[in-house]
Design a protein around this motif. Structure first.
Motif, mmCIF file in Angstrom:
data_model
loop_
_atom_site.group_PDB
_atom_site.id
_atom_site.type_symbol
_atom_site.label_atom_id
_atom_site.label_comp_id
_atom_site.label_asym_id
_atom_site.label_seq_id
_atom_site.Cartn_x
_atom_site.Cartn_y
_atom_site.Cartn_z
ATOM 1 N N VAL A 177 -24.202 -19.185 -21.108
ATOM 2 C CA VAL A 177 -23.442 -18.022 -21.561
ATOM 3 C C VAL A 177 -23.103 -17.128 -20.379
ATOM 4 N N THR A 178 -22.078 -16.298 -20.547
ATOM 5 C CA THR A 178 -21.812 -15.250 -19.574
ATOM 6 C C THR A 178 -23.003 -14.294 -19.547
ATOM 7 N N GLY A 179 -23.504 -14.007 -18.356
ATOM 8 C CA GLY A 179 -24.687 -13.174 -18.216
ATOM 9 C C GLY A 179 -25.965 -13.957 -18.037
ATOM 10 N N ALA A 180 -25.917 -15.284 -18.189
ATOM 11 C CA ALA A 180 -27.113 -16.107 -18.003
ATOM 12 C C ALA A 180 -27.611 -15.998 -16.569
ATOM 13 N N ILE A 181 -28.926 -15.918 -16.403
ATOM 14 C CA ILE A 181 -29.544 -15.909 -15.073
ATOM 15 C C ILE A 181 -30.144 -17.289 -14.866
ATOM 16 N N GLN A 182 -29.367 -18.135 -14.220
ATOM 17 C CA GLN A 182 -29.757 -19.524 -13.993
ATOM 18 C C GLN A 182 -30.490 -19.622 -12.660
ATOM 19 N N VAL A 183 -31.524 -20.460 -12.609
ATOM 20 C CA VAL A 183 -32.353 -20.544 -11.410
ATOM 21 C C VAL A 183 -32.362 -21.977 -10.881
ATOM 22 N N PRO A 184 -31.632 -22.256 -9.786
ATOM 23 C CA PRO A 184 -31.681 -23.580 -9.161
ATOM 24 C C PRO A 184 -33.063 -23.859 -8.577
ATOM 25 N N ALA A 185 -33.205 -25.053 -8.020
ATOM 26 C CA ALA A 185 -34.511 -25.493 -7.535
ATOM 27 C C ALA A 185 -35.073 -24.573 -6.463
ATOM 28 N N GLY A 186 -34.224 -23.929 -5.662
ATOM 29 C CA GLY A 186 -34.688 -23.050 -4.600
ATOM 30 C C GLY A 186 -35.306 -21.752 -5.086
ATOM 31 N N GLY A 187 -35.120 -21.401 -6.365
ATOM 32 C CA GLY A 187 -35.750 -20.224 -6.927
ATOM 33 C C GLY A 187 -34.969 -18.931 -6.805
ATOM 34 N N GLN A 188 -33.796 -18.961 -6.136
ATOM 35 C CA GLN A 188 -32.962 -17.757 -6.024
ATOM 36 C C GLN A 188 -31.918 -17.784 -7.145
ATOM 37 N N PRO A 189 -31.895 -16.775 -8.012
ATOM 38 C CA PRO A 189 -31.075 -16.853 -9.221
ATOM 39 C C PRO A 189 -29.582 -16.668 -8.983
ATOM 40 N N VAL A 190 -28.820 -17.154 -9.964
ATOM 41 C CA VAL A 190 -27.382 -16.935 -10.048
ATOM 42 C C VAL A 190 -27.097 -16.284 -11.400
ATOM 43 N N LEU A 191 -26.415 -15.137 -11.373
ATOM 44 C CA LEU A 191 -26.049 -14.434 -12.604
ATOM 45 C C LEU A 191 -24.620 -14.844 -12.965
ATOM 46 N N PHE A 192 -24.476 -15.616 -14.037
ATOM 47 C CA PHE A 192 -23.173 -16.156 -14.410
ATOM 48 C C PHE A 192 -22.238 -15.050 -14.908
ATOM 49 N N LEU A 193 -21.001 -15.079 -14.397
ATOM 50 C CA LEU A 193 -19.928 -14.224 -14.893
ATOM 51 C C LEU A 193 -18.934 -15.069 -15.691
ATOM 52 N N ALA A 194 -17.757 -14.548 -15.946
ATOM 53 C CA ALA A 194 -16.870 -15.137 -16.962
ATOM 54 C C ALA A 194 -16.369 -16.535 -16.636
ATOM 55 N N ASP A 195 -16.275 -16.905 -15.358
ATOM 56 C CA ASP A 195 -15.746 -18.225 -14.997
ATOM 57 C C ASP A 195 -16.841 -19.265 -14.798
ATOM 58 N N HIS A 196 -18.014 -19.032 -15.367
ATOM 59 C CA HIS A 196 -19.139 -19.952 -15.205
ATOM 60 C C HIS A 196 -18.849 -21.295 -15.875
ATOM 61 N N PRO A 197 -19.545 -22.371 -15.444
ATOM 62 C CA PRO A 197 -19.364 -23.662 -16.112
ATOM 63 C C PRO A 197 -19.865 -23.605 -17.548
ATOM 64 N N LEU A 198 -19.235 -24.388 -18.408
ATOM 65 C CA LEU A 198 -19.579 -24.376 -19.831
ATOM 66 C C LEU A 198 -21.001 -24.876 -20.057
ATOM 67 N N THR A 199 -21.424 -25.866 -19.284
ATOM 68 C CA THR A 199 -22.787 -26.382 -19.379
ATOM 69 C C THR A 199 -23.420 -26.377 -18.000
ATOM 70 N N GLY A 200 -24.734 -26.385 -17.966
ATOM 71 C CA GLY A 200 -25.449 -26.398 -16.702
ATOM 72 C C GLY A 200 -26.747 -27.171 -16.818
ATOM 73 N N GLY A 201 -27.287 -27.586 -15.673
ATOM 74 C CA GLY A 201 -28.494 -28.396 -15.649
ATOM 75 C C GLY A 201 -29.689 -27.718 -15.024
ATOM 76 N N TYR A 202 -29.583 -26.406 -14.747
ATOM 77 C CA TYR A 202 -30.722 -25.647 -14.238
ATOM 78 C C TYR A 202 -31.208 -24.700 -15.332
ATOM 79 N N PRO A 203 -32.530 -24.440 -15.401
ATOM 80 C CA PRO A 203 -33.041 -23.583 -16.472
ATOM 81 C C PRO A 203 -32.603 -22.130 -16.323
ATOM 82 N N VAL A 204 -32.379 -21.486 -17.465
ATOM 83 C CA VAL A 204 -32.000 -20.076 -17.536
ATOM 84 C C VAL A 204 -33.222 -19.278 -17.975
#
Length: 546
Positions: free
Chosen positions: A477-504
């Motif tokens: 979702v827009t606003g999701a705080i997804q965390v890749p393997a490195g542990g530094q988060p990404v806060l998704f905005l409106a153009d984010h991918p529809l699906t993702g493979g890292y935990p939120v």
């Protein structure tokens, strides 16, 4: 079956496997639930976007349980399943490594991949990217690459998890590359842009062994996804003498496109978009210009009324007779022929929104004028020297202009500390026991790698995982705080991918999404947990019937 909060407007339903997820998806499609806006199926989940003012989470869970109890676990019933073929040159960089991993020869791998049909299950990641399930039983749990490639060529045929897929455009990717196809998977000039759609049956063909060539009929050139046509006879138009770092056309977004793998996109600061339109008398969702960091100069040809909202930026009006004077933002501005309006660099916030009375005359793409920078759908970024005509909104739709409004005073500046409200979930339990506390207690820096897709954040301590296995792709979702393997988060905005493979680990509350859109680089960010993680219905599980 588990019900996990994905935000304050979305619920993630976790099911046993792909068959159960698709069965629930079909059941809700066949018997819609009032208040549900969109469904995003994935490998073993169904993301349900809903309107909280129309249905409460507990009622939504009850409705979903009822649909699951009546769902048909078998394949979708269709009088005629559409079948498509994809010719593949099996020469991918990972072909030999995957064959060795499976303990078979390259020839056997190719034979198995092309020997049985695949089922197009769901779309995600990018427009035209469809997860293909089934195939030979040996294609199970193929691991992603340890380090994703920064760029895969368009048409790359790949394997990962239990799926195969074709990358429709050049993009980063972590799947195992086994070949490439020359057949375009996504083309907006076609009546059906996606060559493969969920529900289709797909058969891969060894193009080099068979000598077969599969081509699509020629398609006519279209204005879709192209710059607005040059203005010749429009009574009024705006010429862009300069466009700054980035100026895009945006509106409320294109909803209901999950089946094609397209997220809604749209204006990042939606209240600023609506305010700009109100100031000039347009309907609230009329397309506007979204400018990043100022530097925009607009020359009026004819007469026009504009309004600029969003970030706090200086406005200078240069009249045709050589005079100039400053103007207040967040107010309607009347321009005569030859006048130039210039936007300075914002002193607070980062994005300004420019509306013109009558609307920007831009052709919609898939029902919206929004520019999606990840999916490359919508009008391209504006260029210096370009003109756009005014007047796409019918005169009868125009309303009385609203009085001037005071510019917001609380927009962030570089170095400021800003707090965003967040809700825990849906994958909080994938992280170490202290990760949620660290997310809330630590200051996070907004890095220069941020854009409309998401804000890349950096903290002194990365967020540690409790689980290190791969998360099957699921809706985000827009606003999701997804965390890749490195542990530094990404806060998704409106153009984010529809699906993702890292935990939120959490998601920003909807009332703070416009503020997130205005965060400048080097802003210091804190998160305030307003709703703890809660499994909304793990008990009394009801599975779809066989």
């Amino acid at each position: 079956m588990r019900f996990l909060p994905a935000s304050d407007t979305a619920l993630l339903v976790e099911l046993a496997d792909l068959d159960h997820a698709l069965a629930l998806y079909r059941a809700v499609q066949a018997q819609p639930i009032a208040g549900v806006r969109e469904l995003v199926p994935a490998a073993r989940t169904l993301l349900v976007h809903y309107r909280p003012e129309a249905i409460a989470p507990a009622a939504l869970v009850a409705e979903l349980r009822a649909r699951a109890a009546a769902a048909d676990l078998g394949p979708a019933h269709s009088a005629a399943v559409r079948c498509v073929e994809i010719p593949v040159h099996y020469d991918g960089e990972d072909l030999a490594e995957v064959a060795d991993m499976m303990g078979i020869s390259i020839a056997e791998l190719v034979e198995r991949h092309a020997g049985q049909p695949w089922q197009a299950a769901f779309a995600g990641f990018a427009p035209g990217f469809v997860y293909l399930a089934g195939g030979h039983p040996s294609f199970r749990a193929i691991p992603r690459r340890p380090t994703p490639r920064t760029r895969l060529p368009a048409g790359s045929v790949a394997l990962a998890g239990d799926f195969s897929a074709v990358y429709p455009a050049a993009s980063p990717g972590g799947w195992q590359l086994i070949g490439v196809t020359d057949l375009p998977m996504w083309d907006l000039r076609r009546a059906e842009p996606a060559y493969v759609q969920p529900g289709f049956q797909v058969r891969f063909v060894d193009a080099d062994a068979s000598g077969r060539h599969i081509s699509l009929p020629p398609v006519p050139e279209s204005a879709s996804n192209q710059s607005p046509a040059p203005v010749q006879t429009a009574p009024a138009a705006i010429e862009f003498e300069s466009v700054g770092l980035q100026t895009l056309v945006q509106d409320a977004g294109r909803h209901g496109m999950a089946g094609l793998g397209i997220s809604p996109s749209g204006a990042l600061d939606a209240p600023a978009m609506r305010q700009a339109n109100r100031l000039v008398g347009n309907p609230a969702h009329t397309p506007v210009l979204e400018n990043l960091l100022g530097g925009l100069r607009l020359r009026c040809h004819g007469r026009a009324t504009l309004a600029v909202t969003g970030a706090a930026a200086a406005l200078i009006l240069h009249s045709a007779d050589g005079r100039q004077w400053p103007l207040a933002s967040h107010a309607a501005v009347a321009l005569d022929d030859g006048d130039v309006l210039a936007l300075g660099a914002p002193t607070a916030g980062v994005r300004c929104y420019v509306a013109v009375r009558g609307g920007w005359q831009v052709a919609p793409v898939l029902g919206s004028c929004a520019t999606d920078t990840l999916a490359h759908v919508g009008p391209p970024a504006l260029q210096a020297g370009q003109r756009i005509a005014i007047g796409a909104v019918p005169p009868q739709a125009l309303r009385a202009t609203q009085p001037a409004e005071v510019a917001p005073v609380n927009l962030p500046r570089p170095g400021d500390e800003v707090t965003l409200d967040v809700l825990a979930g849906p994958r909080t339990d994938w992280f170490a026991s202290d990760a949620l506390a660290l997310l809330e207690q630590q200051t996070w820096q907004v890095t220069p790698q941020s854009n409309r897709i998401g804000l890349r954040l950096h903290g002194a301590q990365p967020l540690a995982r409790a689980r290190h296995d791969e998360l099957p792709s699921e809706g985000t979702v827009t606003g999701a705080i997804q965390v890749p393997a490195g542990g530094q988060p990404v806060l998704f905005l409106a153009d984010h991918p529809l699906t993702g493979g890292y935990p939120v680990i959490a998601a920003v509350a909807r009332h703070h999404l416009p503020l997130a859109a205005q965060l400048p680089v080097d802003c210091r960010l804190r998160f305030r947990l307003v709703a703890p993680f809660a499994d909304l219905g793990a008990a009394e599980t009801t599975a779809p019937t066989a």
